[in-house]
Write a protein that holds these residues in place. Structure first.
Motif, PDB file in Angstrom:
ATOM      1  N   TYR A   7       0.918  -1.399  -0.131  1.00  0.00           N
ATOM      2  CA  TYR A   7      -0.010  -0.082  -0.038  1.00  0.00           C
ATOM      3  C   TYR A   7       0.783   1.257   0.051  1.00  0.00           C
ATOM      4  CZ  TYR A   7      -4.605  -2.488   0.931  1.00  0.00           C
ATOM      5  OH  TYR A   7      -5.490  -3.294   0.613  1.00  0.00           O
ATOM      6  N   THR A   8       1.998   1.085   0.765  1.00  0.00           N
ATOM      7  CA  THR A   8       2.903   2.505   0.792  1.00  0.00           C
ATOM      8  C   THR A   8       3.506   2.436  -0.591  1.00  0.00           C
ATOM      9  OG1 THR A   8       3.373   1.169   2.889  1.00  0.00           O
ATOM     10  CG2 THR A   8       4.512   3.545   2.519  1.00  0.00           C
ATOM     11  N   MET A   9       3.787   1.588  -1.117  1.00  0.00           N
ATOM     12  CA  MET A   9       4.395   1.971  -2.557  1.00  0.00           C
ATOM     13  C   MET A   9       3.326   2.294  -3.547  1.00  0.00           C
ATOM     14  SD  MET A   9       7.754  -0.800  -2.816  1.00  0.00           S
ATOM     15  CE  MET A   9       6.863  -2.214  -2.380  1.00  0.00           C
ATOM     16  N   LEU A  10       2.098   1.662  -3.399  1.00  0.00           N
ATOM     17  CA  LEU A  10       1.162   1.879  -4.323  1.00  0.00           C
ATOM     18  C   LEU A  10       0.827   3.280  -5.153  1.00  0.00           C
ATOM     19  CD1 LEU A  10      -0.273  -0.608  -5.947  1.00  0.00           C
ATOM     20  CD2 LEU A  10      -2.228   0.182  -4.475  1.00  0.00           C
ATOM     21  N   PRO A  11       0.497   4.251  -3.852  1.00  0.00           N
ATOM     22  CA  PRO A  11       0.508   5.585  -4.283  1.00  0.00           C
ATOM     23  C   PRO A  11       1.740   6.287  -5.253  1.00  0.00           C
ATOM     24  CG  PRO A  11       0.792   5.744  -1.911  1.00  0.00           C
ATOM     25  CD  PRO A  11       0.493   4.267  -2.512  1.00  0.00           C
ATOM     26  N   PHE A  12       2.769   5.875  -4.948  1.00  0.00           N
ATOM     27  CA  PHE A  12       3.890   6.286  -5.591  1.00  0.00           C
ATOM     28  C   PHE A  12       3.907   6.038  -7.095  1.00  0.00           C
ATOM     29  CE2 PHE A  12       5.447   6.340  -1.469  1.00  0.00           C
ATOM     30  CZ  PHE A  12       6.248   7.623  -1.551  1.00  0.00           C
ATOM     31  N   ILE A  13       3.640   4.572  -7.240  1.00  0.00           N
ATOM     32  CA  ILE A  13       3.457   4.048  -8.594  1.00  0.00           C
ATOM     33  C   ILE A  13       2.348   4.608  -9.294  1.00  0.00           C
ATOM     34  CG2 ILE A  13       3.052   2.025  -9.879  1.00  0.00           C
ATOM     35  CD1 ILE A  13       4.615   0.618  -7.553  1.00  0.00           C
ATOM     36  N   MET A  14       1.165   4.576  -8.702  1.00  0.00           N
ATOM     37  CA  MET A  14      -0.067   5.156  -9.295  1.00  0.00           C
ATOM     38  C   MET A  14       0.087   6.699  -9.848  1.00  0.00           C
ATOM     39  SD  MET A  14      -2.822   3.456  -7.203  1.00  0.00           S
ATOM     40  CE  MET A  14      -3.770   5.030  -6.968  1.00  0.00           C
ATOM     41  N   VAL A  15       0.558   7.468  -9.019  1.00  0.00           N
ATOM     42  CA  VAL A  15       0.668   8.924  -9.349  1.00  0.00           C
ATOM     43  C   VAL A  15       1.632   8.869 -10.404  1.00  0.00           C
ATOM     44  CG1 VAL A  15       2.070  11.103  -8.395  1.00  0.00           C
ATOM     45  CG2 VAL A  15       0.194   9.837  -7.022  1.00  0.00           C
ATOM     46  N   PHE A  16       2.784   8.142 -10.246  1.00  0.00           N
ATOM     47  CA  PHE A  16       3.934   8.139 -11.473  1.00  0.00           C
ATOM     48  C   PHE A  16       3.354   7.863 -12.741  1.00  0.00           C
ATOM     49  CE2 PHE A  16       7.560   6.176 -13.640  1.00  0.00           C
ATOM     50  CZ  PHE A  16       8.312   7.460 -13.619  1.00  0.00           C
ATOM     51  N   GLU A  17       2.581   6.873 -12.822  1.00  0.00           N
ATOM     52  CA  GLU A  17       1.730   6.368 -14.035  1.00  0.00           C
ATOM     53  C   GLU A  17       0.773   7.174 -14.523  1.00  0.00           C
ATOM     54  OE1 GLU A  17       3.122   3.885 -15.874  1.00  0.00           O
ATOM     55  OE2 GLU A  17       4.164   2.723 -14.492  1.00  0.00           O
ATOM     56  N   LYS A  18       0.298   7.908 -13.754  1.00  0.00           N
ATOM     57  CA  LYS A  18      -1.030   8.709 -13.880  1.00  0.00           C
ATOM     58  C   LYS A  18      -0.699   9.961 -14.680  1.00  0.00           C
ATOM     59  CE  LYS A  18      -5.519   9.801 -12.438  1.00  0.00           C
ATOM     60  NZ  LYS A  18      -6.309  10.626 -11.238  1.00  0.00           N
ATOM     61  N   ARG A  19       0.551  10.377 -14.391  1.00  0.00           N
ATOM     62  CA  ARG A  19       0.796  11.642 -15.091  1.00  0.00           C
ATOM     63  C   ARG A  19       1.671  11.534 -16.109  1.00  0.00           C
ATOM     64  NH1 ARG A  19       6.116  13.050 -13.487  1.00  0.00           N
ATOM     65  NH2 ARG A  19       7.006  12.107 -12.010  1.00  0.00           N
ATOM     66  N   LYS A  20       1.943  10.202 -16.742  1.00  0.00           N
ATOM     67  CA  LYS A  20       2.404   9.863 -17.915  1.00  0.00           C
ATOM     68  C   LYS A  20       3.927  10.600 -18.173  1.00  0.00           C
ATOM     69  CE  LYS A  20      -1.298   8.618 -20.967  1.00  0.00           C
ATOM     70  NZ  LYS A  20      -2.035   7.736 -19.790  1.00  0.00           N
ATOM     71  N   PRO A  21       4.834   9.953 -17.462  1.00  0.00           N
ATOM     72  CA  PRO A  21       6.168  10.564 -17.390  1.00  0.00           C
ATOM     73  C   PRO A  21       6.660  10.606 -18.827  1.00  0.00           C
ATOM     74  CG  PRO A  21       6.161   8.390 -16.627  1.00  0.00           C
ATOM     75  CD  PRO A  21       4.808   8.658 -16.631  1.00  0.00           C
ATOM     76  N   GLN A  22       7.522  11.763 -18.996  1.00  0.00           N
ATOM     77  CA  GLN A  22       8.141  11.966 -20.192  1.00  0.00           C
ATOM     78  C   GLN A  22       9.384  10.952 -20.505  1.00  0.00           C
ATOM     79  OE1 GLN A  22       7.748  14.331 -22.822  1.00  0.00           O
ATOM     80  NE2 GLN A  22       5.782  14.258 -21.545  1.00  0.00           N
ATOM     81  N   ALA A  23       9.975  10.706 -21.656  1.00  0.00           N
ATOM     82  CA  ALA A  23      10.794   9.795 -21.696  1.00  0.00           C
ATOM     83  C   ALA A  23      12.180  10.223 -20.948  1.00  0.00           C
ATOM     84  CB  ALA A  23      11.162   9.703 -23.389  1.00  0.00           C
ATOM     85  N   ARG A  24      12.643  11.515 -21.037  1.00  0.00           N
ATOM     86  CA  ARG A  24      13.882  11.875 -20.267  1.00  0.00           C
ATOM     87  C   ARG A  24      13.790  11.698 -18.933  1.00  0.00           C
ATOM     88  NH1 ARG A  24      15.470  17.825 -22.386  1.00  0.00           N
ATOM     89  NH2 ARG A  24      16.651  17.307 -24.092  1.00  0.00           N
ATOM     90  N   GLU A  25      12.586  11.729 -18.308  1.00  0.00           N
ATOM     91  CA  GLU A  25      12.425  11.381 -16.695  1.00  0.00           C
ATOM     92  C   GLU A  25      12.708  10.013 -16.457  1.00  0.00           C
ATOM     93  OE1 GLU A  25       9.059  12.782 -13.661  1.00  0.00           O
ATOM     94  OE2 GLU A  25       8.851  13.381 -15.817  1.00  0.00           O
ATOM     95  N   LEU A  26      11.643   9.240 -17.268  1.00  0.00           N
ATOM     96  CA  LEU A  26      12.108   7.794 -17.307  1.00  0.00           C
ATOM     97  C   LEU A  26      13.495   7.308 -17.392  1.00  0.00           C
ATOM     98  CD1 LEU A  26       9.182   6.412 -19.777  1.00  0.00           C
ATOM     99  CD2 LEU A  26       9.282   6.356 -17.308  1.00  0.00           C
ATOM    100  N   ILE A  27      14.100   7.757 -18.594  1.00  0.00           N
ATOM    101  CA  ILE A  27      15.405   7.377 -18.559  1.00  0.00           C
ATOM    102  C   ILE A  27      16.471   7.640 -17.496  1.00  0.00           C
ATOM    103  CG2 ILE A  27      16.629   9.115 -20.178  1.00  0.00           C
ATOM    104  CD1 ILE A  27      16.648   6.316 -22.150  1.00  0.00           C
ATOM    105  N   VAL A  28      16.317   8.893 -16.858  1.00  0.00           N
ATOM    106  CA  VAL A  28      17.425   9.262 -15.738  1.00  0.00           C
ATOM    107  C   VAL A  28      17.081   8.393 -14.643  1.00  0.00           C
ATOM    108  CG1 VAL A  28      17.688  11.171 -14.272  1.00  0.00           C
ATOM    109  CG2 VAL A  28      17.606  11.618 -16.475  1.00  0.00           C
ATOM    110  N   ILE A  29      15.834   8.001 -14.027  1.00  0.00           N
ATOM    111  CA  ILE A  29      15.471   7.185 -13.185  1.00  0.00           C
ATOM    112  C   ILE A  29      15.858   5.974 -13.484  1.00  0.00           C
ATOM    113  CG2 ILE A  29      13.727   5.966 -12.114  1.00  0.00           C
ATOM    114  CD1 ILE A  29      12.090   8.370 -12.339  1.00  0.00           C
TER     115      ILE A  29
END
Lengths: 293, 242
Positions: free
Chosen positions: B52-74
């Motif tokens: 549950y603690t990890m879920l909000p991070f993942i949901m929020v992250f997926e919901k805002r449709k991250p940009q390619a640059r952001e994905l790749i830096v992570i």
């Protein structure tokens, strides 16, 4: 050793199987269920990895099992059947010993199942399954998995270039070597970041994130997968029905109490056994098929 | 592309939502576990809380449709951390992962810190073997990155060696060691007891000290060059600060 036939099934079949056996193994504290789970996970790990698995299971998991079985009575003094007292006055009860043994079996079975999971559920299958639910994260996962070997290769390239100017980890005394090593890592990091931005821009210019794009996959759900998947769901349903009527767990404290053995409970045990043995059965059938062709 | 100035020290709404979810969801899970799960409640409550603690991070992250640059830096930072964990495989507990996760949280914000940590925990176990410990490691690495990001934004943590090393050492020892040891107690022993927890903390003391020392060491050596590199990339390519 032949290739594991169960691994060639659709990822959803593999994943459902492991999710079911792992959750059931964690949940059902019943000697028959624990025995089935432990035995089947042992069998499957041997089918998957041969002699190596036998050695691992006997060398590491067996001592772990014994250690954990001893651990519980040392901390847990509940139960009505007192066997003897420790020097500090705490009682050792039969219930806590048996409970410790049961949890030890459970834990070892889970480790054993996970060792099979690691072989069957490779990262590409996981990413394929979760690519639709968590597209961003699963892209990150697949990129990380690709980057690690890539960085290893790149470090070699950088290190060779540094060797030409006498600044490799094999040059100089130990302090200079360490310093050179750090320089190589530093070059590596800068390269990785710059390269990453380039990759990202390339992805963007090829239309990453635009609607209507599909992704490539080599997995196909055919009749064989459907048949196994449906029978697996049926067995899971039987086991869950058994759990709903309280057949799948026993009481340890304050005193031991097993649910009585009936035709129904026998059916649930058999269903669970069949469920756990699915990959082993598939592998055996497959092997025979090839032998008698 | 630059939406906010870099020195904005207000927490984003996303962060607040994540915190609220954590605070609300955990008690609900505990109540559910106590009433419905019976014998296996300790392990399952703990596992569910982790998810549950990890879920909000993942949901929020997926919901805002991250940009390619952001994905790749992570992805790059996580890959460096995974490679770091793999490179030091022969030294138990002496790993640079926490140091890299802290630096990631510092330079790219709390959310990126969390994701780098969680992804590192998950992916490195493809090399080291998945198991019931995976969610715990993901959570611990993630939350340290998250904390580093928040504390930096709040101005408690600076990009200097001393505060970083102090934070790194404490976070590794108390947050990582504390939660991982709690996790192994819940995994190994059927009934939670304070004695068992104390015994685990005592027997794990030196492991956690070594791990904390490794974090301090790596922060001391790599934090400044690493932060410099990341900031340079951020300025050069105008990456968005979130």
């Amino acid at each position: 050793m032949m290739k594991d036939a169960f691994s060639t099934f659709h990822p959803i079949v593999n994943f459902t199987y492991f999710a079911a056996v792992l959750l059931f193994s964690m949940f059902f504290m019943h000697p028959v269920f624990l025995g089935i789970s432990l035995l089947c996970s042992f069998c499957y790990s041997v089918v998957l990895k041969g002699k190596k698995a036998v050695r691992f299971n006997l060398l590491y998991l067996l001592p772990l099992l014994l250690f954990m079985a001893v651990l519980n009575p040392a901390f847990n003094h509940a139960g009505v059947t007192i066997l003897f007292y420790l020097k500090n006055g705490n009682p050792i009860t039969m219930e806590s010993i048996l409970y410790g043994l049961a949890t030890a079996c459970m834990f070892v079975a889970i480790i054993c199942w996970f060792s099979c999971y690691n072989v069957v559920m490779t990262s590409d299958k996981f990413i394929y399954l979760f690519g639709k639910i968590i597209p961003g994260l699963s892209l990150i996962l697949s990129m990380v998995l690709r980057f690690v070997p890539r960085y290893k290769a790149q470090i070699k390239v950088i290190s060779n270039a540094q060797k030409c100017i006498g600044r490799d980890v094999s040059n100089g005394n130990i302090l200079e070597r360490a310093k050179n090593g750090i320089t190589i890592l530093s070059i590596m990091t800068t390269w990785a970041l710059e390269n990453a931005i380039e990759t990202a821009d390339s992805m963007k210019s090829r239309g990453y994130g635009l609607p209507g794009r599909t992704s490539f996959s080599i997995f196909r759900l055919d009749n064989r997968d459907k048949a196994v998947f449906v029978s697996m769901l049926g067995l899971i349903a039987i086991v869950l029905a058994g759990a709903a009527v309280g057949q799948n767990s026993m009481r340890f404290f304050p005193s031991l109490k097993l649910p009585s053995l009936t035709a129904l409970s026998m059916g649930v045990y058999l269903a669970y056994l069949a469920l756990c043995l699915i990959p082993v059965i598939i592998d055996t059938v497959e092997e025979n098929k090839w032998k008698h062709m | 592309m630059q939406e906010k100035p870099l020195s904005d020290n207000k927490l984003s709404r996303r962060t607040l939502v994540a915190i609220a979810l954590i605070v609300l969801v955990i008690p609900a899970t505990i109540l559910f576990g106590v009433f419905f799960l019976g014998d296996r409640r300790y392990y399952f409550i703990s596992l569910l809380i982790i998810f549950y603690t990890m879920l909000p991070f993942i949901m929020v992250f997926e919901k805002r449709k991250p940009q390619a640059r952001e994905l790749i830096v992570i992805a790059v930072l996580a890959a460096i951390a995974v490679a770091g964990r793999a490179a030091f495989f022969m030294l138990p507990q002496f790993k640079p992962v926490v140091a890299i996760v802290i630096i990631a949280g510092l330079c790219f914000g709390a959310e990126a810190g969390f994701l780098v940590g969680a992804v590192t925990g998950f992916v490195s176990n493809f090399f080291f073997g998945q198991g019931p410990w995976t969610p715990w490691q993901m959570f611990c690495f993630g939350i340290i990155g998250f904390l580093a990001g928040i504390l930096f934004k709040k101005g408690v943590l600076q990009k200097e060696k001393l505060p970083l090393c102090i934070f790194g050492g404490l976070a590794t020892f108390f947050v990582y060691g504390g939660i991982i040891d709690l996790g192994s107690v819940l995994m190994f022993t059927p009934k939670f007891s304070w004695q068992a927890l104390m015994a685990t903390y005592i027997s794990g003391f030196w492991f956690n000290i070594v791990h904390a020392a490794a974090t301090v060491f790596f922060l001391l050596v790599i934090s400044q060059p690493m932060i410099e590199k990341l900031d340079r990339i951020k300025i050069k390519y105008g990456l968005i600060e979130r």
